[in-house]
Design a protein around this motif. Structure first.
Motif, PDB file in Angstrom:
ATOM      1  N   LEU A   1       9.384   3.319   4.511  1.00 17.91           N
ATOM      2  CA  LEU A   1       9.077   1.903   4.136  1.00 17.91           C
ATOM      3  C   LEU A   1       8.603   1.106   5.341  1.00 17.91           C
ATOM      4  CD1 LEU A   1      11.495   1.507   1.012  1.00 17.91           C
ATOM      5  CD2 LEU A   1       9.360   2.488   0.967  1.00 17.91           C
ATOM      6  N   THR A   2       7.748   0.166   5.124  1.00 18.85           N
ATOM      7  CA  THR A   2       7.707  -0.779   6.069  1.00 18.85           C
ATOM      8  C   THR A   2       7.531  -2.238   5.641  1.00 18.85           C
ATOM      9  OG1 THR A   2       5.950   0.566   7.563  1.00 18.85           O
ATOM     10  CG2 THR A   2       5.857  -1.655   8.766  1.00 18.85           C
TER      11      THR A   2
ATOM     12  N   GLU B   1       3.650   0.495   2.632  1.00 17.47           N
ATOM     13  CA  GLU B   1       3.406  -0.562   3.402  1.00 17.47           C
ATOM     14  C   GLU B   1       3.563  -2.361   2.986  1.00 17.47           C
ATOM     15  OE1 GLU B   1       2.298  -2.016   7.845  1.00 17.47           O
ATOM     16  OE2 GLU B   1       0.740  -0.421   7.136  1.00 17.47           O
ATOM     17  N   ILE B   2       4.211  -3.168   2.926  1.00 17.60           N
ATOM     18  CA  ILE B   2       3.744  -4.480   2.519  1.00 17.60           C
ATOM     19  C   ILE B   2       3.451  -4.917   3.727  1.00 17.60           C
ATOM     20  CG2 ILE B   2       4.979  -6.241   2.016  1.00 17.60           C
ATOM     21  CD1 ILE B   2       5.594  -4.267   0.399  1.00 17.60           C
TER      22      ILE B   2
ATOM     23  N   THR C   1       0.927  -1.244   0.066  1.00 15.78           N
ATOM     24  CA  THR C   1       0.494   0.220  -0.067  1.00 15.78           C
ATOM     25  C   THR C   1       0.916   1.133  -0.254  1.00 15.78           C
ATOM     26  OG1 THR C   1      -0.206   0.069   2.482  1.00 15.78           O
ATOM     27  CG2 THR C   1      -1.653  -1.123   1.345  1.00 15.78           C
ATOM     28  N   TRP C   2       0.628   2.316  -0.805  1.00 20.04           N
ATOM     29  CA  TRP C   2       1.405   3.288  -1.053  1.00 20.04           C
ATOM     30  C   TRP C   2      -0.126   4.607  -0.842  1.00 20.04           C
ATOM     31  CZ3 TRP C   2       1.291  -0.008  -4.728  1.00 20.04           C
ATOM     32  CH2 TRP C   2       1.513   1.032  -6.253  1.00 20.04           C
ATOM     33  N   GLU C   3       0.427   5.627   0.445  1.00 16.80           N
ATOM     34  CA  GLU C   3      -0.303   7.096   0.287  1.00 16.80           C
ATOM     35  C   GLU C   3       0.790   8.496   0.399  1.00 16.80           C
ATOM     36  OE1 GLU C   3      -3.132   7.061   2.812  1.00 16.80           O
ATOM     37  OE2 GLU C   3      -2.332   5.967   4.029  1.00 16.80           O
ATOM     38  N   LYS C   4       0.524   9.315  -0.137  1.00 13.43           N
ATOM     39  CA  LYS C   4       0.893  10.405   0.188  1.00 13.43           C
ATOM     40  C   LYS C   4       0.793  11.384   1.439  1.00 13.43           C
ATOM     41  CE  LYS C   4       2.154  14.456  -3.012  1.00 13.43           C
ATOM     42  NZ  LYS C   4       2.126  14.747  -3.825  1.00 13.43           N
TER      43      LYS C   4
END
Length: 170
Positions: A81-82, A28-29, A17-20
């Motif tokens: 990053l996670t 995050e994975i 997932t990615w958000e700004k």
């Protein structure tokens, strides 16, 4: 929020997932495990943890290739990053440009530009928490099942360990 999901295995899926938030991105994975067995750790139908970690890192590079064009060409946003590790998870920060695949650093003539070593260093740092020896070995490009889209780069030993489709396979 945007996401990509790897779901070729019946019991697990891996989602990036990615958000700004302003000029920074948070990626995050997330691994989802669905099993018939109460003991998730011993369920042989699940993807091995190391493979989940490798796929997650490929997904982050693929996400970076989609995030980068959203910004001015001289600006590389910060990525938070996670990522999963064999012992839990790790948090890392990278400039987006440091995670673009090695071939993304080639100009139209096929000649490496100045970012080539910086990208290799970034990708190696992405894999460092998994295996510091592998992280320093040759990087190869993982491609899609058609062989026409580069998803990300990874150290060659993972290609052999997990039989990952990569550029140069005939």
């Amino acid at each position: 929020m945007q996401y990509n999901t790897y779901n070729k295995h019946p019991s697990n899926s891996i989602t990036c997932t990615w958000e700004k938030d302003q000029n920074q991105w948070y990626l995050e994975i997330i691994e989802s495990k669905q099993t018939q067995n109460d003991d998730v750790e011993s369920d042989s139908s699940l993807l091995p943890k190391e493979l989940t970690c490798v796929i997650g890192r490929i997904m982050v590079q693929y996400a970076a290739s989609h995030i980068s064009p959203l910004h001015h060409e001289n600006y590389s946003p910060l990525l938070h990053l996670t990522l999963p590790t064999l012992q839990g998870e790790t948090f890392q920060e990278f400039q987006c440009s440091r995670l673009l695949t090695t071939t993304a650093t080639l100009n139209n003539d096929g000649v490496n530009n100045n970012n080539y070593n910086d990208v290799n260093t970034g990708i190696r740092q992405l894999f460092q928490p998994l295996n510091s020896q592998f992280a320093n070995m040759e990087l190869v490009d993982m491609v899609n099942d058609q062989g026409d889209v580069i998803l990300g780069s990874l150290p060659r030993p993972y290609v052999h360990t997990w039989n990952i489709l990569h550029r140069g396979v005939a």
